[in-house]
Enzyme design. Structure first.
Site, PDB file in Angstrom:
ATOM      1  N   SER A  35      97.571 -30.847 -16.245  1.00  0.00           N
ATOM      2  CA  SER A  35      97.694 -30.308 -14.896  1.00  0.00           C
ATOM      3  C   SER A  35      97.541 -28.782 -14.897  1.00  0.00           C
ATOM      4  O   SER A  35      96.499 -28.288 -15.336  1.00  0.00           O
ATOM      5  CB  SER A  35      99.035 -30.753 -14.297  1.00  0.00           C
ATOM      6  OG  SER A  35      99.107 -30.524 -12.925  1.00  0.00           O
ATOM      7  N   ASP A 130      94.853 -41.083 -10.631  1.00  0.00           N
ATOM      8  CA  ASP A 130      95.390 -39.732 -10.444  1.00  0.00           C
ATOM      9  C   ASP A 130      95.205 -39.274  -9.002  1.00  0.00           C
ATOM     10  O   ASP A 130      94.078 -39.104  -8.537  1.00  0.00           O
ATOM     11  CB  ASP A 130      94.704 -38.754 -11.402  1.00  0.00           C
ATOM     12  CG  ASP A 130      95.458 -37.439 -11.552  1.00  0.00           C
ATOM     13  OD1 ASP A 130      95.984 -36.937 -10.544  1.00  0.00           O
ATOM     14  OD2 ASP A 130      95.516 -36.912 -12.676  1.00  0.00           O
ATOM     15  N   HIS A 164      99.024 -39.210 -12.480  1.00  0.00           N
ATOM     16  CA  HIS A 164      99.031 -37.825 -12.937  1.00  0.00           C
ATOM     17  C   HIS A 164     100.206 -37.605 -13.888  1.00  0.00           C
ATOM     18  O   HIS A 164     101.334 -37.373 -13.445  1.00  0.00           O
ATOM     19  CB  HIS A 164      99.137 -36.906 -11.721  1.00  0.00           C
ATOM     20  CG  HIS A 164      98.943 -35.460 -12.039  1.00  0.00           C
ATOM     21  ND1 HIS A 164      97.705 -34.918 -12.283  1.00  0.00           N
ATOM     22  CD2 HIS A 164      99.834 -34.439 -12.155  1.00  0.00           C
ATOM     23  CE1 HIS A 164      97.831 -33.620 -12.513  1.00  0.00           C
ATOM     24  NE2 HIS A 164      99.118 -33.319 -12.458  1.00  0.00           N
TER      25      HIS A 164
END
Length: 348
Positions: A35, A130, A164
């Site tokens: 991320s 995601d 995610h």
């Protein structure tokens, strides 16, 4: 409550005996991240391409994707805005513009020459589920990398039904879940896969008790007043016994950047201990450096600076966080190229 949490973490760090990051002589530096940590890994790799051999990118995007704009960061490079509709789409990061900016920075010598990227090995993962950094962003990252790196040096995993998070094969939430600590058990060892792609083939990971040591180290040696610039007062490093006894000689260094909401104030040492890197490090003479970010008023989720919340030079070699990480790397590799020296409270 937040002040109490920070106080408790400070006390915990003190009890863990925060020390100075040891001087070592590791080599073959690589980076990875999830991320915001993936964006940080990409920008560190590109800016310091002469010093890095490869990168692992999980749920990130192209270099300088945000172009200094939190609006762009949260609507075109990710779907994280509470105010505006997500605008992520194929080609939405405007890769040709990002390549032109990269080349311009290189011409200005604010990043290393882009020619150095050609020798890197790149590993990428984008979960099909995601919702934070959708696959279109990672596809743009692949397009960006292909401008500088041959296809046979790039691995792209994009068929894992994962949300995610950092995928592991032994710890975390359900693979399709979105939530703290953003580590998911997907029956897939992302850390091992990326390390094997960058450095491999590696020896099997240590499946028993780790033989090395974790150290909590003082990050204020590398950046003055770290908390004011989105970095925690302390970071972590895992040093295998074989590297400890040799001073890092014949060892490699891998830098891991956690994602947003994975800093010590959010999940303690869970990411450092559970993301999957240390077992591979233990049996392959890999030192693992875990720098730590911190929440600020302009960065409430403890993300790394990939959208100029602290520094307009954030993606270049002179960026505050970038310089701090480079100093840490130089301490662990026994090299020196950053002239500034930091002591507690100030840099000279």
């Amino acid at each position: 409550m937040r002040i109490l949490m920070i106080l408790l973490l400070w006390i915990s760090a003190a009890q863990a005996q925060v020390v100075s990051l040891p001087e070592m002589h590791a080599g073959q530096v690589s980076v990875s991240g999830l991320s915001s940590g993936a964006y940080m890994a990409v920008q560190f790799e590109v800016a310091y391409s002469r010093s890095v051999v490869g990168a692992g990118v999980i749920a990130g995007g192209p270099y300088f994707c945000a172009q200094g704009s939190v609006f762009t960061a949260t609507t075109s490079c990710s779907c994280t805005s509470d105010l505006f509709t997500c605008r992520v789409r194929s080609g939405g990061t405007r890769v040709p513009d990002l390549i032109a900016i990269t080349d311009w920075f290189a011409a200005l010598q604010t990043i290393d020459p882009t020619s150095a990227l050609a020798g890197h090995r790149i590993w990428m993962l984008s979960g099909t589920l995601d919702t934070v950094v959708p696959q279109a962003v990672m596809n743009d990252l692949q397009t960006y990398y292909r401008h500088y790196v041959d296809a046979n040096r790039i691995a792209y995993k994009r068929n894992l039904a994962a949300e995610h998070a950092m995928p592991t094969d032994s710890y975390g939430n359900n693979c399709s879940e979105l939530g703290s600590p953003y580590i998911n058990n997907c029956n897939y060892d992302a850390a091992g896969e990326l390390l094997n792609w960058i450095y491999g083939p590696l020896a099997a990971r240590n499946s028993g008790t780790l033989g090395g040591r974790f150290l909590a180290f003082d990050q204020s040696e590398f950046i003055a007043a770290p908390f004011w610039h989105g970095m925690a007062d302390y970071g972590y490093v895992y040093i295998p016994a074989a590297c400890d006894s040799s001073g890092g000689a014949m060892c490699k260094l891998h830098v891991v950047f956690h994602g947003c909401l994975q800093a010590p104030a959010n999940i303690g040492t869970t990411f450092v201990r559970r993301a999957g890197y240390n077992a591979w490090a233990d049996s392959n003479r890999l030192i693992i450096l875990y720098p730590q970010a911190a929440a600020t008023y302009t960065n409430p989720n403890a993300c790394w600076d990939w959208f100029a919340y602290d520094d307009t030079r954030y993606a270049q070699k002179a960026g505050r966080q970038m310089v701090a990480i480079k100093r840490m790397v130089e301490r662990l590799t026994g090299t020196t190229s950053v002239a500034l020296i930091c002591r507690r409270g100030r840099c000279t």
